[in-house]
Design an enzyme around this catalytic site. Structure first.
Site, PDB file in Angstrom:
ATOM      1  N   ARG A   2      40.266  42.020  50.366  1.00  0.00           N
ATOM      2  CA  ARG A   2      41.409  41.112  50.442  1.00  0.00           C
ATOM      3  C   ARG A   2      42.565  41.574  49.545  1.00  0.00           C
ATOM      4  O   ARG A   2      43.697  41.124  49.712  1.00  0.00           O
ATOM      5  CB  ARG A   2      41.001  39.684  50.069  1.00  0.00           C
ATOM      6  CG  ARG A   2      40.584  39.514  48.628  1.00  0.00           C
ATOM      7  CD  ARG A   2      40.036  38.122  48.357  1.00  0.00           C
ATOM      8  NE  ARG A   2      41.028  37.087  48.628  1.00  0.00           N
ATOM      9  CZ  ARG A   2      41.954  36.695  47.765  1.00  0.00           C
ATOM     10  NH1 ARG A   2      42.029  37.279  46.581  1.00  0.00           N
ATOM     11  NH2 ARG A   2      42.804  35.744  48.069  1.00  0.00           N
ATOM     12  N   PRO A  61      20.807  42.603  39.169  1.00  0.00           N
ATOM     13  CA  PRO A  61      21.003  41.567  38.155  1.00  0.00           C
ATOM     14  C   PRO A  61      21.162  42.125  36.748  1.00  0.00           C
ATOM     15  O   PRO A  61      21.596  41.413  35.844  1.00  0.00           O
ATOM     16  CB  PRO A  61      19.741  40.695  38.276  1.00  0.00           C
ATOM     17  CG  PRO A  61      18.739  41.551  38.958  1.00  0.00           C
ATOM     18  CD  PRO A  61      19.508  42.452  39.858  1.00  0.00           C
ATOM     19  N   GLU A  84      10.839  44.881  44.228  1.00  0.00           N
ATOM     20  CA  GLU A  84      10.853  44.581  42.795  1.00  0.00           C
ATOM     21  C   GLU A  84      11.992  45.280  42.065  1.00  0.00           C
ATOM     22  O   GLU A  84      12.511  44.790  41.078  1.00  0.00           O
ATOM     23  CB  GLU A  84       9.508  44.985  42.166  1.00  0.00           C
ATOM     24  CG  GLU A  84       9.370  44.656  40.692  1.00  0.00           C
ATOM     25  CD  GLU A  84       9.422  43.163  40.418  1.00  0.00           C
ATOM     26  OE1 GLU A  84       9.761  42.782  39.279  1.00  0.00           O
ATOM     27  OE2 GLU A  84       9.125  42.374  41.346  1.00  0.00           O
ATOM     28  N   ASP A 103      46.042  34.401  42.257  1.00  0.00           N
ATOM     29  CA  ASP A 103      44.696  33.858  42.344  1.00  0.00           C
ATOM     30  C   ASP A 103      44.145  33.545  40.964  1.00  0.00           C
ATOM     31  O   ASP A 103      44.588  34.120  39.954  1.00  0.00           O
ATOM     32  CB  ASP A 103      43.742  34.869  42.999  1.00  0.00           C
ATOM     33  CG  ASP A 103      43.967  34.973  44.489  1.00  0.00           C
ATOM     34  OD1 ASP A 103      44.537  34.035  45.064  1.00  0.00           O
ATOM     35  OD2 ASP A 103      43.557  35.994  45.071  1.00  0.00           O
TER      36      ASP A 103
END
Length: 246
Positions: free
Chosen positions: A155, A90, A117, A170
């Site tokens: 992809r 994150p 953690e 896209d």
């Protein structure tokens, strides 16, 4: 062929993702090779532990450096070219389509999926080349993030999608959100497909799609327009769109 190694404590999580649909076909067509590795196998203690309490105290457990270092060293030794080692975290850079396109140009990717953690900081400093976050939220592990990144990269590989132009239009590949799509029937519950799409006039259709792409971007992700280098036509359309909303 691209090689993708995934270091994880839960290899079985990837069976369904890599064993179906486009990702499966990509492997069958030899566009990519997947290698799922349980880095617990590299632990150098008899109990095969890969985590320990953090120095200085605190809640949770921290992944030890040794299993990750040794696993990556082994994978590097068996690769023909130096890989990019990607940590799902994150704290990493926000993942974008541009990053997917960058990674799709490479030959060898190693994904490190953590749990607990966090990671021993030496893993970040001396093993990892890229830290990636798929959003401003926290998951229980890096596996789901790795699946998202791998899907978006694979992809883009040559020959993976049936239509080579599919990914070029896209959302985000052009810098804007993608235009609306319609299919049969031409009228459903009184709701009609825009006439221009059935006109057969390809120039007008492309113009409509470009304008609707701009409209959708303005309404849903105006931040994407802040640094966009708009053409003369796009600037004109944008002014028209803004006036329509008043």
């Amino acid at each position: 062929m691209m090689k993708i190694d995934v270091l994880t404590l839960f290899p079985e999580m990837f069976d369904g993702v890599f064993g179906h649909s486009i990702l499966k076909k990509a492997a069958e067509n030899e566009a990519v090779e997947y290698n799922i590795v349980n880095f617990r196998d590299y632990a150098d203690n008899k109990h095969k532990t890969v985590d320990d309490y953090p120095y200085g105290g605190g809640a949770g457990m921290v992944l030890k450096p040794q299993p990750i270092f040794d696993a990556v060293d082994d994978l590097r030794a068996h690769g023909e070219k130096a890989p990019r080692v990607i940590l799902l975290c994150p704290q990493g850079e926000r993942y974008t389509q541009r990053k997917a396109e960058e990674l799709a140009e490479l030959d060898h990717l190693i994904f490190v999926c953590g749990h607990y953690e966090g990671y021993d900081e030496r893993i970040r400093e001396h093993v990892v080349s890229d830290e990636i976050s798929i959003g401003d939220f926290v998951l229980t592990g890096g596996e789901l993030g790795a699946m998202v990144v791998i899907d978006s990269v694979v992809r883009l590989l040559p020959g993976v999608l049936g239509n080579e132009e599919s990914h070029m239009k896209d959302s985000f590949s052009t810098g804007f959100l993608e235009h609306p799509h319609y299919t049969r029937p031409a009228e459903f519950r009184g709701i009609k497909v825009p006439d221009v799409l059935m006109s057969g006039n390809h120039r007008l259709i492309e113009e409509w799609r470009a304008k609707e792409s701009l409209r959708r971007t303005y309404l849903r992700r105006p931040d994407l327009l802040e640094e966009a280098d708009l053409t003369k036509d796009q600037k004109k359309w944008l002014e028209e769109i803004k006036k329509e909303g008043k």
